[in-house]
Design a protein around this motif. Structure first.
Motif, mmCIF file in Angstrom:
data_model
loop_
_atom_site.group_PDB
_atom_site.id
_atom_site.type_symbol
_atom_site.label_atom_id
_atom_site.label_comp_id
_atom_site.label_asym_id
_atom_site.label_seq_id
_atom_site.Cartn_x
_atom_site.Cartn_y
_atom_site.Cartn_z
ATOM 1 N N TYR A 259 39.039 43.576 35.558
ATOM 2 C CA TYR A 259 40.008 42.699 36.240
ATOM 3 C C TYR A 259 39.983 43.268 37.744
ATOM 4 O O TYR A 259 40.810 42.666 38.457
ATOM 5 C CB TYR A 259 41.406 42.600 35.801
ATOM 6 N N TYR A 260 39.442 44.210 38.071
ATOM 7 C CA TYR A 260 39.589 44.913 39.371
ATOM 8 C C TYR A 260 38.338 44.387 40.273
ATOM 9 O O TYR A 260 37.262 44.338 39.926
ATOM 10 C CB TYR A 260 39.431 46.272 39.643
ATOM 11 N N PHE A 261 38.691 43.758 41.398
ATOM 12 C CA PHE A 261 37.658 43.083 42.223
ATOM 13 C C PHE A 261 38.134 42.779 43.730
ATOM 14 O O PHE A 261 39.339 42.875 44.034
ATOM 15 C CB PHE A 261 37.115 41.923 41.652
ATOM 16 N N THR A 262 37.118 42.403 44.452
ATOM 17 C CA THR A 262 37.560 42.357 45.793
ATOM 18 C C THR A 262 37.255 40.701 46.314
ATOM 19 O O THR A 262 36.307 40.110 45.790
ATOM 20 C CB THR A 262 36.415 43.230 46.683
ATOM 21 N N ASP A 263 38.092 40.263 47.115
ATOM 22 C CA ASP A 263 38.327 39.017 47.600
ATOM 23 C C ASP A 263 38.392 38.641 48.988
ATOM 24 O O ASP A 263 39.123 39.513 49.497
ATOM 25 C CB ASP A 263 39.093 38.366 46.609
ATOM 26 N N ASP A 264 37.458 37.928 49.600
ATOM 27 C CA ASP A 264 37.583 37.908 51.004
ATOM 28 C C ASP A 264 38.435 36.336 51.226
ATOM 29 O O ASP A 264 38.173 35.142 50.776
ATOM 30 C CB ASP A 264 36.204 37.438 51.597
ATOM 31 N N ILE A 265 39.631 36.483 51.919
ATOM 32 C CA ILE A 265 40.543 35.477 52.260
ATOM 33 C C ILE A 265 40.174 34.778 53.490
ATOM 34 O O ILE A 265 40.181 35.769 54.366
ATOM 35 C CB ILE A 265 42.054 36.073 52.123
ATOM 36 N N PRO A 266 40.058 33.663 53.611
ATOM 37 C CA PRO A 266 39.521 33.335 54.848
ATOM 38 C C PRO A 266 40.670 32.999 55.897
ATOM 39 O O PRO A 266 41.866 32.967 55.445
ATOM 40 C CB PRO A 266 38.926 31.639 54.518
ATOM 41 N N THR A 267 40.512 32.867 57.114
ATOM 42 C CA THR A 267 41.653 32.496 58.143
ATOM 43 C C THR A 267 42.044 31.213 57.611
ATOM 44 O O THR A 267 41.623 29.997 57.506
ATOM 45 C CB THR A 267 40.965 32.154 59.512
ATOM 46 N N ILE A 268 43.489 31.118 57.483
ATOM 47 C CA ILE A 268 44.200 29.869 57.041
ATOM 48 C C ILE A 268 45.369 29.590 57.862
ATOM 49 O O ILE A 268 46.175 30.550 58.503
ATOM 50 C CB ILE A 268 44.785 30.160 55.895
ATOM 51 N N PHE A 269 45.548 28.725 58.447
ATOM 52 C CA PHE A 269 46.812 28.058 59.368
ATOM 53 C C PHE A 269 48.025 27.848 58.387
ATOM 54 O O PHE A 269 47.836 26.981 57.216
ATOM 55 C CB PHE A 269 46.525 26.711 59.924
ATOM 56 N N CYS A 270 49.214 28.232 58.579
ATOM 57 C CA CYS A 270 50.245 28.309 57.479
ATOM 58 C C CYS A 270 51.574 28.439 58.293
ATOM 59 O O CYS A 270 51.567 28.610 59.381
ATOM 60 C CB CYS A 270 50.190 29.957 56.803
ATOM 61 N N ALA A 271 52.428 27.848 57.393
ATOM 62 C CA ALA A 271 53.884 27.948 57.750
ATOM 63 C C ALA A 271 54.246 29.403 57.147
ATOM 64 O O ALA A 271 54.155 29.568 55.970
ATOM 65 C CB ALA A 271 54.579 26.869 57.203
ATOM 66 N N LYS A 272 54.952 30.228 58.042
ATOM 67 C CA LYS A 272 55.328 31.445 57.678
ATOM 68 C C LYS A 272 56.759 31.634 57.261
ATOM 69 O O LYS A 272 57.603 31.199 58.263
ATOM 70 C CB LYS A 272 54.829 32.710 58.713
ATOM 71 N N PHE A 273 57.288 31.970 56.257
ATOM 72 C CA PHE A 273 58.720 32.189 55.927
ATOM 73 C C PHE A 273 58.977 33.536 55.547
ATOM 74 O O PHE A 273 58.112 34.358 55.007
ATOM 75 C CB PHE A 273 59.064 31.254 54.745
ATOM 76 N N LYS A 274 60.225 33.866 55.770
ATOM 77 C CA LYS A 274 60.840 35.394 55.629
ATOM 78 C C LYS A 274 61.854 35.202 54.457
ATOM 79 O O LYS A 274 62.954 34.267 54.758
ATOM 80 C CB LYS A 274 61.127 35.890 56.835
ATOM 81 N N TYR A 275 61.676 36.059 53.206
ATOM 82 C CA TYR A 275 62.938 36.079 52.223
ATOM 83 C C TYR A 275 63.074 37.614 51.894
ATOM 84 O O TYR A 275 62.481 38.460 52.257
ATOM 85 C CB TYR A 275 62.200 35.469 50.928
ATOM 86 N N PHE A 276 64.328 37.774 51.497
ATOM 87 C CA PHE A 276 64.846 38.989 50.995
ATOM 88 C C PHE A 276 65.115 39.015 49.843
ATOM 89 O O PHE A 276 65.505 38.166 49.184
ATOM 90 C CB PHE A 276 65.977 39.399 51.799
ATOM 91 N N GLY A 277 64.702 39.985 48.918
ATOM 92 C CA GLY A 277 65.019 40.216 47.522
ATOM 93 C C GLY A 277 63.650 39.858 46.844
ATOM 94 O O GLY A 277 62.684 40.086 47.199
ATOM 95 N N ASN A 278 63.964 39.496 45.702
ATOM 96 C CA ASN A 278 62.741 39.069 44.561
ATOM 97 C C ASN A 278 62.214 37.896 44.508
ATOM 98 O O ASN A 278 63.048 36.921 44.346
ATOM 99 C CB ASN A 278 63.205 39.565 43.314
#
Length: 289
Positions: A211-230
């Motif tokens: 289950y351990y492996f490496t993954d390349d995450i591409p550049t993605i345009f996103c909406a970024k949100f900030k939360y606190f807690g779980n």
């Protein structure tokens, strides 16, 4: 009092006065705030309208009263401001799937629900609408090394599973490694309870275990949100926040195998604040973001 404390206190106020004739105006007056602003804030923070929330909590309160042999269903209906016993019965059946008389006759069992958890998050006001604060940004291409697993919400306790797998990774790496960690949620199909998770760090670690492996995450345009807690307590609130964001900002969700990326500032502090990146379509007007 900030918006988070205001709504948290309002939920407690509801419970303490649930048998009173509460209204949007009376509650907003109690907290010395405009009823229009209070309702927009309440909806944004809880994902409920004022009336729907009040109804759900009155029905919740009725559960204990129904199971009290000394209190009749008619008395409960009037005590909780349902107007008539029949309107109480209809509302109870809509929410719980059974009529209150079945619970009264001990033909079914049910427990009250605690006051809902209020998600702590920054907000912004856009043309009179309150939404979770967001930024349009690029999630830069990145290589993530870590542990991957699948989840089925229909049969598994997700909280237990993600915590146990994150511990597996932390136990396998050099404890001197610090900095951010990433949780990549992917391949969730429509109407499915299954999805994949990669919990990892931006280091080139070599771990020869399943289950351990490496993954390349591409550049993605996103909406970024900030939360606190779980995040595990957010549930439908995040879904509602994102839908509200799409509607008010006039953005569109992107078609991507990656559903969401959660970024913690410290791999050893998974109860800290974090950012969520959700893929959206990039319009020409966003090209400078």
């Amino acid at each position: 009092m900030d918006h988070y404390d205001l709504i948290k206190n309002a939920l407690v106020y509801f419970e303490d006065n649930i048998e009173e004739s509460l209204s949007l105006e009376s509650v907003s007056n109690h907290f010395n705030i405009s009823k229009f602003y209070f309702h927009r804030l309440f909806s944004a923070m809880t994902s409920y309208s004022f009336n729907n929330y009040l109804l759900s909590r009155r029905l919740n309160k009725s559960i204990k009263l129904i199971q009290n042999e000394k209190v009749s269903l008619t008395e409960i209906a009037y005590r909780l401001n349902f107007g008539t016993p029949s309107s109480f019965t209809r509302a109870f059946k809509r929410q719980y799937g059974i009529v209150p008389s079945k619970l009264k006759e001990n033909l079914s069992t049910m427990n009250e629900s605690p006051i809902p958890f209020v998600i702590k998050k920054p907000i912004k006001n856009i043309n009179g609408d309150i939404v979770t604060d967001f930024t349009l940004t690029e999630f830069d291409e990145m290589r993530i090394c870590g542990i991957a697993f699948s989840v089925d919400l229909a049969t598994e306790n997700y909280k237990v599973k993600i915590r146990s797998h994150s511990k597996m990774l932390l136990d396998s790496i050099n404890q001197s490694i610090n900095g951010p960690c990433y949780v990549i949620y992917s391949n969730c199909q429509p109407n499915s309870t299954q999805f994949n998770v990669l919990f990892g760090i931006p280091y080139d670690i070599q771990i020869n275990k399943p289950y351990y492996f490496t993954d390349d995450i591409p550049t993605i345009f996103c909406a970024k949100f900030k939360y606190f807690g779980n995040i595990l307590d957010i549930g439908d609130v995040l879904t509602t926040d994102f839908a509200r964001f799409l509607k008010i900002s006039k953005q569109e969700a992107a078609e991507s195998s990656i559903e969401m990326i959660q970024v913690f500032e410290d791999v050893h502090q998974l109860d800290s604040s974090y950012h969520l990146y959700v893929p959206i379509k990039k319009h020409p007007i966003d090209s400078e973001c």
